[in-house]
Each structure stands twice: as structure tokens, then as C-alpha cells.
Design an enzyme around this catalytic site. Structure first.
Site, PDB file in Angstrom:
ATOM      1  N   GLY A  82      43.459  10.219  28.319  1.00 56.85           N
ATOM      2  CA  GLY A  82      42.424   9.431  28.981  1.00 56.85           C
ATOM      3  C   GLY A  82      42.930   8.031  29.237  1.00 56.85           C
ATOM      4  O   GLY A  82      44.026   7.644  28.826  1.00 56.85           O
ATOM      5  N   SER A  83      42.106   7.223  29.887  1.00 57.59           N
ATOM      6  CA  SER A  83      42.553   5.907  30.334  1.00 57.59           C
ATOM      7  C   SER A  83      42.883   4.975  29.179  1.00 57.59           C
ATOM      8  O   SER A  83      43.804   4.157  29.282  1.00 57.59           O
ATOM      9  CB  SER A  83      41.462   5.279  31.214  1.00 57.59           C
ATOM     10  N   GLU A 126      44.268   5.573  26.460  1.00 60.92           N
ATOM     11  CA  GLU A 126      45.482   5.960  25.733  1.00 60.92           C
ATOM     12  C   GLU A 126      46.752   5.752  26.563  1.00 60.92           C
ATOM     13  O   GLU A 126      47.857   5.963  26.055  1.00 60.92           O
ATOM     14  CB  GLU A 126      45.434   7.443  25.312  1.00 60.92           C
ATOM     15  N   GLU A 141      39.195  18.352  23.774  1.00 57.49           N
ATOM     16  CA  GLU A 141      39.701  17.724  22.551  1.00 57.49           C
ATOM     17  C   GLU A 141      39.571  18.603  21.311  1.00 57.49           C
ATOM     18  O   GLU A 141      40.410  18.544  20.407  1.00 57.49           O
ATOM     19  CB  GLU A 141      39.001  16.385  22.312  1.00 57.49           C
ATOM     20  N   HIS A 149      40.489  10.746  23.090  1.00 61.46           N
ATOM     21  CA  HIS A 149      40.064   9.754  24.081  1.00 61.46           C
ATOM     22  C   HIS A 149      38.785   9.056  23.629  1.00 61.46           C
ATOM     23  O   HIS A 149      37.688   9.598  23.758  1.00 61.46           O
ATOM     24  CB  HIS A 149      39.848  10.435  25.436  1.00 61.46           C
ATOM     25  N   HIS A 192      26.181  30.916   1.993  1.00 63.19           N
ATOM     26  CA  HIS A 192      25.751  30.870   3.391  1.00 63.19           C
ATOM     27  C   HIS A 192      24.237  30.970   3.504  1.00 63.19           C
ATOM     28  O   HIS A 192      23.646  30.357   4.382  1.00 63.19           O
ATOM     29  CB  HIS A 192      26.416  32.003   4.178  1.00 63.19           C
ATOM     30  N   GLY A 244      33.043  27.388   9.265  1.00 65.53           N
ATOM     31  CA  GLY A 244      32.110  28.089  10.140  1.00 65.53           C
ATOM     32  C   GLY A 244      31.902  27.462  11.494  1.00 65.53           C
ATOM     33  O   GLY A 244      31.147  27.996  12.308  1.00 65.53           O
TER      34      GLY A 244
END
Length: 533
Positions: A26-27, A29, A48, A71, A278, A396
Site C-alpha cells: 500500500g501507499s 509502505e 492481508e 497496510h 467449544h 478456530g
């Protein structure tokens, strides 16, 4: 003249073996990648969360931390489900997020991150945006050391985009030797308890596989003639599942778990968060008469366990020491585990897939699983034998398995086999593009039961039928895979399955990925039915 922050961080990455970077650029980075070095590789993921999971698979395969570029705030938000998985599964990742220029931050700019160090917590071990550009390399080095210290896990740095071009003093790489031993008196007491037990059991958690202590645990089990179980919903295996002392997988339901462990007067949990549930049911954590010892390197795990005696230690040295302290037992060995009956011939089912894989997979195959509807069938029918041979999500959060398999395959070794559900695959299906682009040697076996079968099963368990929003249909997975550059094939009938599996599994480590979409019936069994012993 001092080097720039970027040059200093590049040298730190080289020293740490992090020359493969995973991300979606992205910009904020862009300045990180100025004068990108020729010996670095960038692995592009199309979202991502997939970037984090691919990096995690690579880290698990290499044993080194992996570097992930995210980003700003939006990218970190996309990635957080995968970051949760990495945290629970103790995967060392260095997450570096872009941030707007420091001069803009007081104005709350577009693509800026408010309180960036708070955003990924509590699912990172370390989180910081350095106060000055000159502090970035030191914080980066500290973050890497923390990621690689047991219990290993992800760390996070937010770096304003203009920091990369600022001067910074070089940071000398140094080594922190991880691992620490248990209190000798605590091990003496545990050894005495094992020697005096009538019927002991070991519960193997993911830390055993993470620390490569499988052989040591087997030696302890054989010396003490202890039964061996794997902890509930473990993200790893950690024991040879064809060993005669292996008993199976503990269920994530309190009364069932207590019932499985009731025959044992002493249970030793090794690197396992034993009470991972769970669904809620009333009842004690353990049956009366069952004593628990818990060994783990994470003091937080030791603190929250409701019962038992905890010993804070890394697993491998503690098990080695414990094996030297206990006597060779003459008690009867634990009973052999009962194998399930063969799958019905001529019926295309998850059970048939597992039976055929059992006959075909080499011992050193890495098996990645994210098929919640069929995990019981996999555990009952497809034994894992190799250290590091089984990977899944321990938290999970879906979308982990497919990109995890890609990253593990890119780390090298034999061909990876990834067993997926249709619902799970759709969370990160774009990772097939990364697999195809890098010719990752993965055979994806997609078990299509037409929806979220595990959710439907849980609904039946608690009396909710039908469950809305659990049907998926009309998706041509073979065509979808092909559109990403990954060959896709269909298996609609049982008589097609053997030849299709032989072809896919026989592609070898130098071939690229392939996806088999296997149509299986919807599973109408209750969730967490008693597992075969």
C-alpha cells in the site's frame, strides 16, 4: 554518515534470515521498498489475512520468524483473524504496518492509524510505534527477539512512512538463547508421582511439536507406560499416532474430556492448554481422583488453569530431565486404540477420502487441515506420524488453512496436502493465486458438503434446526481455482476418487498446485460425537 532506517532494518533482516517478505503493498509502505535488495523475495498475497497465514506456514517450515508487511490500519484490520491464529498457535511473525508521515499524524490523515500499538492487542506479544525514526531499528531488533522467545508468537511495529529515509545508527545483531528449565524440586515431585501412579496419562499439546520434542515425549511415555492423548483442538500433532500407546484426541467439551481422563489417577499435560472448550456444559474440569500436572513455557497458561500443579518451563529440556528421573515402569501398557471400520465402498464420503489418503500418504507428508465438519473423520482414520506433519488452526478463525499450506510448501520439503472444507476455503481462496504464482507444491483436497456443516452440527447439538445462513451452493470450485492459475478438477463419483488422488498426490515436490473438488454428502452426525479409541 549513518545509514538510513531502511538500510539498517534490511541488514537486521539478513542477519535474522528474514529475506522473504510477505504482504500486500500500500501507499504508506512504499518507502520501505526503495532500492529493494536483489537477495530479498516478496511474496504477494491478495489480502492481508492470507499474507499473514502464508508467512506463518513459511515460519513453521523454516523454524525462523517471518516478516509481514501490512497496510496501515485497514490492512491490520483485515489481518487480525490470522494474527489471532498465529498468536494461539505460537507462530513467530514480525508484522510491520505502514503509517502516515509523522507531520500529518496530528491531523488524523487519510490512511492514518489512531493508537496503532493498541489495535492488534492482545493477540501480539509486543506492539509499538517508536517515538523517533532513529528508534525504529532498535525496536525492530527487540521485536524479533521477542517473537522468537518461547512462547513464540507474532509481534507488531507501526512505522511512519517518512521514518524509512531518516538516518539511524546500526544495530548489532545478537542472540538470545531461548528455553529455560523447570524447578528441579518440582520435577522431582512429578517424577515421584509418575513412579507411584497406578495408571498415568500424558496429554500432548502443540508446544511439543513446536519445540521438536516428539521423540523425547515418546521416550517418557515408553519408560512410564503412560497412555498418550492429544489436547483438544490442537493446532499440531506432537506424537506418532500409530504408536501403540496413542489413545486419540480429547474432545473440547468439559464432561466428555473429564470422562476420557477419568480412568487415570495422574495426568501430565505437556505444552497443552488442556481445558480448551467449544461448548458449555456443567461439571468439574477433572473427575475426582485424577491429579493434574501441567508443564508449559507460558506463565499466562499456568496462571489461568482452574486445577492442577503447573510448572513453568520449556518442554524439551523438562521432558528429558523427567525421563532421567523416573524409573522404568512394570505396569501394564495402555490398551491399543480401536481402528474405525472401513468406509462404505462405492459411496463418495469424507471417510472414504481419509481411508484412501491413509494408504497413500508417505510418512513425511505435511498435512494441513481446515475442514471442521470432517475433522473427527480425519483424526480417526488418517494418522499423522512425522514431527511437524500436521498443521491446523488452534483458534478456530477460518481462512487459515489454505494460505498456511501455501507458505509451508514454499518453505521446502515434500509436497503438502491440504484438506479443506468448502466454507473454509472461501475465506481465503485468493491464496490460490499466490500458490500458482510461486508454483507451491500443494495438493488441495476440497471436501464440498454444500455449506457450513460444523455450524449446522452445533445447531443440532443445542436444539436449533434449521440454522439460517449455513447453505452454500452454485460455486464451481474447479473453475474458480483455474481462474487463479491453479489447475482444478472435479470428483463427483466414488469410482473417480482413487485415480484422482493418485494423480494429484503423485505430482511431486517440483510440480505446482492442484485443487480437487470432491463432492461429499452433508454430515448429519452430532458435533463432538465420541471419537474412536
Amino acid at each position: 554518515m549513518n545509514p538510513t532506517v531502511r538500510q539498517t532494518v534490511v541488514e537486521l533482516c539478513r542477519a535474522a534470515g528474514m529475506t522473504t517478505v510477505f504482504g500486500n503493498p500500500g501507499s504508506t509502505e512504499l518507502r520501505m521498498f526503495r532500492d529493494w535488495p536483489d537477495d530479498f523475495r516478496y511474496v504477494l498475497a491478495l489480502q492481508e489475512s492470507s499474507a499473514v497465514a502464508v508467512a506463518a506456514g513459511h515460519a513453521l517450515g523454516t523454524g525462523r520468524a517471518a516478516l509481514v508487511s501490512l497496510h496501515s490500519a485497514g490492512g491490520v484490520g483485515h489481518a487480525l483473524g490470522a494474527v489471532l491464529n498465529a498468536y494461539r498457535d505460537r507462530v513467530p511473525l514480525v508484522l510491520v504496518a505502514g503509517q502516515q508521515s509523522r507531520a500529518l499524524l496530528p491531523l488524523r490523515p487519510f490512511l492514518g492509524a489512531d493508537e496503532p500499538a493498541q489495535f492488534p492487542r492482545p493477540y501480539v506479544k509486543f506492539s509499538r510505534q517508536p517515538e523517533r525514526a532513529a528508534d525504529v531499528p532498535g525496536a525492530f531488533a527487540e521485536a524479533h527477539r521477542i517473537a522468537m522467545t518461547h512462547p513464540r508468537g507474532p509481534v507488531f511495529l507501526s512505522v511512519p512512512e517518512d521514518d524509512w529515509d531518516e538516518p539511524a545508527r546500526p544495530v548489532a545483531p545478537r542472540t538470545v538463547h531461548g528455553g529455560y528449565g523447570a524447578d528441579p524440586e518440582a520435577l522431582d515431585r512429578l517424577a515421584a508421582a509418575l513412579d507411584g501412579a497406578r495408571r498415568p496419562a500424558l496429554v500432548v499439546g502443540p508446544a511439543v511439536d513446536d519445540e521438536r520434542a516428539v521423540r523425547e515425549v515418546a521416550e517418557l511415555a515408553e519408560r512410564t507406560r503412560a497412555a498418550v492423548w492429544i489436547s483438544p483442538l490442537s493446532g499440531r500433532s506432537g506424537f506418532d499416532e500409530l504408536h501403540p500407546y496413542f489413545q486419540g484426541f480429547l474432545p473440547p467439551v468439559a464432561d466428555q474430556l473429564a470422562q476420557r481422563l477419568a480412568p487415570y489417577d495422574l495426568v501430565v499435560a505437556l505444552g497443552a492448554p488442556l481445558f480448551t472448550y467449544h461448548v458449555h456444559v456443567e461439571g468439574p474440569a477433572l473427575a475426582a481422583g485424577t491429579e493434574l500436572y501441567h508443564l508449559d513455557c507460558d506463565p499466562a497458561q499456568a496462571a489461568w488453569l482452574p486445577v492442577g500443579t503447573s510448572v513453568v518451563t520449556t518442554i524439551r529440556p523438562a521432558v528429558r530431565a523427567l525421563t532421567g528421573l523416573v524409573g522404568t515402569s512394570e505396569r501394564p501398557p495402555p490398551p491399543a486404540r480401536t481402528a474405525p471400520p472401513p468406509a462404505r465402498p462405492g459411496v463418495l464420503s469424507a471417510e472414504l477420502v481419509m481411508d484412501l489418503l491413509r494408504e497413500r500418504l508417505p510418512r513425511d507428508t505435511v498435512l494441513v487441515e481446515e475442514a471442521p465438519s470432517h475433522r473427527d473423520a480425519l483424526h480417526a482414520r488418517l494418522p499423522v506420524r512425522a514431527e511437524g506433519g500436521f498443521l491446523t488452526t488452534g483458534s478456530g478463525a477460518l481462512g487459515w488453512g489454505l494460505p498456511l499450506a501455501v507458505g509451508r510448501a514454499l518453505a521446502g520439503g515434500s509436497r503438502v496436502v491440504c484438506v479443506l472444507g468448502d466454507g473454509s476455503a472461501l475465506y481465503s481462496v485468493q491464496a490460490l493465486w499466490t500458490a500458482a504464482r510461486h508454483r507451491a507444491p500443494v495438493s488441495f483436497l476440497l471436501l464440498d458438503n454444500g455449506g457450513y456443516g460444523a455450524v449446522r452440527a452445533l445447531g443440532r447439538r443445542i436444539g436449533i434446526t434449521p440454522v439460517p445462513g449455513t447453505d452454500i451452493g452454485g460455486i464451481d470450485f474447479a473453475a474458480l481455482a483455474a481462474s487463479f492459475g491453479c489447475p482444478g478438477r472435479e470428483v463427483e463419483r466414488a469410482e473417480q476418487l482413487t485415480a484422482a488422488l493418485d494423480r494429484s498426490l503423485g505430482l511431486g515436490p517440483d510440480a505446482g498446485p492442484e485443487l480437487l473438488r470432491i463432492r461429499v454428502p452433508a454430515d448429519d452426525s452430532p458435533l463432538y460425537a465420541p471419537w474412536a479409541r
